[in-house]
Design a protein around this motif. Structure first.
Motif, PDB file in Angstrom:
ATOM      1  N   GLY A  81       1.132  -1.202  -0.376  1.00  0.00           N
ATOM      2  CA  GLY A  81      -0.430  -0.022   0.651  1.00  0.00           C
ATOM      3  C   GLY A  81       0.941   0.956   0.227  1.00  0.00           C
ATOM      4  O   GLY A  81       0.850   2.303   0.216  1.00  0.00           O
ATOM      5  N   THR A  82       2.149   1.106  -0.695  1.00  0.00           N
ATOM      6  CA  THR A  82       2.673   2.041  -0.393  1.00  0.00           C
ATOM      7  C   THR A  82       3.123   2.690  -1.648  1.00  0.00           C
ATOM      8  O   THR A  82       4.037   4.075  -1.858  1.00  0.00           O
ATOM      9  CB  THR A  82       4.121   2.093   0.052  1.00  0.00           C
ATOM     10  OG1 THR A  82       4.803   0.509  -0.478  1.00  0.00           O
ATOM     11  CG2 THR A  82       4.346   1.573   2.139  1.00  0.00           C
ATOM     12  N   GLY A  83       2.611   2.184  -3.033  1.00  0.00           N
ATOM     13  CA  GLY A  83       2.429   2.209  -3.941  1.00  0.00           C
ATOM     14  C   GLY A  83       1.831   3.474  -4.573  1.00  0.00           C
ATOM     15  O   GLY A  83       1.103   4.667  -3.753  1.00  0.00           O
ATOM     16  N   PRO A  84       1.578   4.565  -5.687  1.00  0.00           N
ATOM     17  CA  PRO A  84       0.979   5.106  -6.707  1.00  0.00           C
ATOM     18  C   PRO A  84      -0.462   5.573  -6.969  1.00  0.00           C
ATOM     19  O   PRO A  84      -1.524   5.513  -7.111  1.00  0.00           O
ATOM     20  CB  PRO A  84       1.574   6.331  -7.362  1.00  0.00           C
ATOM     21  CG  PRO A  84       2.670   4.760  -8.032  1.00  0.00           C
ATOM     22  CD  PRO A  84       2.475   3.934  -5.826  1.00  0.00           C
ATOM     23  N   ALA A  85      -0.822   3.845  -7.132  1.00  0.00           N
ATOM     24  CA  ALA A  85      -2.451   3.572  -7.092  1.00  0.00           C
ATOM     25  C   ALA A  85      -3.074   4.134  -6.404  1.00  0.00           C
ATOM     26  O   ALA A  85      -3.242   4.469  -4.878  1.00  0.00           O
ATOM     27  CB  ALA A  85      -2.318   2.313  -7.055  1.00  0.00           C
ATOM     28  N   PRO A  86      -4.304   4.337  -6.792  1.00  0.00           N
ATOM     29  CA  PRO A  86      -5.735   4.313  -6.287  1.00  0.00           C
ATOM     30  C   PRO A  86      -5.191   3.967  -4.462  1.00  0.00           C
ATOM     31  O   PRO A  86      -6.233   4.808  -3.679  1.00  0.00           O
ATOM     32  CB  PRO A  86      -6.894   4.862  -6.781  1.00  0.00           C
ATOM     33  CG  PRO A  86      -6.460   4.558  -8.498  1.00  0.00           C
ATOM     34  CD  PRO A  86      -4.781   3.930  -8.012  1.00  0.00           C
ATOM     35  N   ARG A  87      -5.513   2.601  -4.360  1.00  0.00           N
ATOM     36  CA  ARG A  87      -5.688   2.123  -3.726  1.00  0.00           C
ATOM     37  C   ARG A  87      -4.617   2.315  -2.314  1.00  0.00           C
ATOM     38  O   ARG A  87      -4.626   1.348  -1.354  1.00  0.00           O
ATOM     39  CB  ARG A  87      -6.494   0.506  -3.697  1.00  0.00           C
ATOM     40  CG  ARG A  87      -7.882   0.742  -4.367  1.00  0.00           C
ATOM     41  CD  ARG A  87      -8.853  -0.234  -4.671  1.00  0.00           C
ATOM     42  NE  ARG A  87      -9.426  -0.558  -3.186  1.00  0.00           N
ATOM     43  CZ  ARG A  87     -10.320  -0.709  -2.046  1.00  0.00           C
ATOM     44  NH1 ARG A  87     -10.443   0.919  -1.640  1.00  0.00           N
ATOM     45  NH2 ARG A  87      -9.657  -1.485  -0.827  1.00  0.00           N
ATOM     46  N   ASP A  88      -3.634   2.766  -2.653  1.00  0.00           N
ATOM     47  CA  ASP A  88      -1.578   2.526  -2.143  1.00  0.00           C
ATOM     48  C   ASP A  88      -2.468   4.114  -0.593  1.00  0.00           C
ATOM     49  O   ASP A  88      -1.757   4.505  -1.379  1.00  0.00           O
ATOM     50  CB  ASP A  88      -1.195   2.874  -2.853  1.00  0.00           C
ATOM     51  CG  ASP A  88      -0.931   1.609  -4.003  1.00  0.00           C
ATOM     52  OD1 ASP A  88      -0.714   0.083  -3.410  1.00  0.00           O
ATOM     53  OD2 ASP A  88      -0.004   1.494  -4.636  1.00  0.00           O
ATOM     54  N   VAL A  89      -2.679   3.503   0.383  1.00  0.00           N
ATOM     55  CA  VAL A  89      -3.243   4.224   1.312  1.00  0.00           C
ATOM     56  C   VAL A  89      -2.466   4.528   2.206  1.00  0.00           C
ATOM     57  O   VAL A  89      -2.881   4.741   4.024  1.00  0.00           O
ATOM     58  CB  VAL A  89      -4.548   4.912   1.551  1.00  0.00           C
ATOM     59  CG1 VAL A  89      -5.394   5.600   0.132  1.00  0.00           C
ATOM     60  CG2 VAL A  89      -5.099   3.699   2.407  1.00  0.00           C
ATOM     61  N   THR A  90      -1.331   3.677   2.635  1.00  0.00           N
ATOM     62  CA  THR A  90      -0.865   3.026   3.920  1.00  0.00           C
ATOM     63  C   THR A  90      -0.202   4.016   4.466  1.00  0.00           C
ATOM     64  O   THR A  90      -0.323   4.783   5.844  1.00  0.00           O
ATOM     65  CB  THR A  90       0.325   1.540   3.818  1.00  0.00           C
ATOM     66  OG1 THR A  90      -0.444   0.705   3.440  1.00  0.00           O
ATOM     67  CG2 THR A  90       0.704   1.309   4.938  1.00  0.00           C
TER      68      THR A  90
END
Length: 182
Positions: A81-90
């Motif tokens: 969850g640390t990337g730029p995708a929309p669901r990456d919200v960590t």
């Protein structure tokens, strides 16, 4: 220096953030990789508290809060969850629950990762303090987990000394902790 957490047992939260792994569609490789690395690094007894949760900011924030406030974890290490995708919200969930952010951890992890892969610049690893606990966001790939933990772990025991967290002793043959003398 006598640290407040010197005589407390060490508990470490290990959180895999993945929609697919939380539904059983994908094998969780990140959480076991963190457990493996911590077992190699940490010399004193410790208790893991593992969770596999979906990529949902409210769920992540609630899990981080529960691990620190209810379970008594001194260190919480997340993967995914640390990337730029929309669901990456960590990182956003971590910022939501922490009183102090520790940007140096993310800066070092990205620097180390950039020597391996140019897309590491897309990763948003971070760390923060909640109470006396350190919450650390790692990437999802097991090899990146190894690289990042080896880079930042020398500072984690002293960080917990300063916050009043439990004592961490490392195996110096694997990863020497840095504590200032005197």
């Amino acid at each position: 220096m006598t640290t407040p957490g010197r005589n407390r047992p060490l508990k470490i939260g290990i959180v895999t953030v993945s929609d697919r792994a939380s539904r059983g569609i994908y094998e969780d490789k990140g959480g076991p990789a963190i457990h493996h690395e911590l077992t190699r690094i940490i010399a004193n007894p410790w208790e893991p508290v593992a969770r596999v949760i979906p990529d949902d900011i409210d769920t992540i924030a609630a899990t981080l809060t529960a691990l620190v406030d209810d379970e008594g974890c001194d260190l919480v290490v997340t993967t995914g969850g640390t990337g730029p995708a929309p669901r990456d919200v960590t990182p956003e969930a971590t910022e939501r629950v922490c009183g102090k952010m520790m940007p140096g951890f993310g800066e070092l992890m990205r620097s180390v990762s950039l020597s391996v892969v140019p897309t590491a610049i897309l990763s948003r690893q971070t760390a923060g303090i909640r109470g006396t606990a350190l919450i650390l966001n790692l990437p999802g790939k097991p090899s990146a987990i190894h690289d990042c933990l080896m880079a930042v772990f020398p500072a984690i025991p002293y960080c917990l000394d300063l916050t009043g967290g439990a004592w961490i002793e490392t195996d110096p043959a694997v990863c020497a902790a840095f504590r200032p003398k005197g």
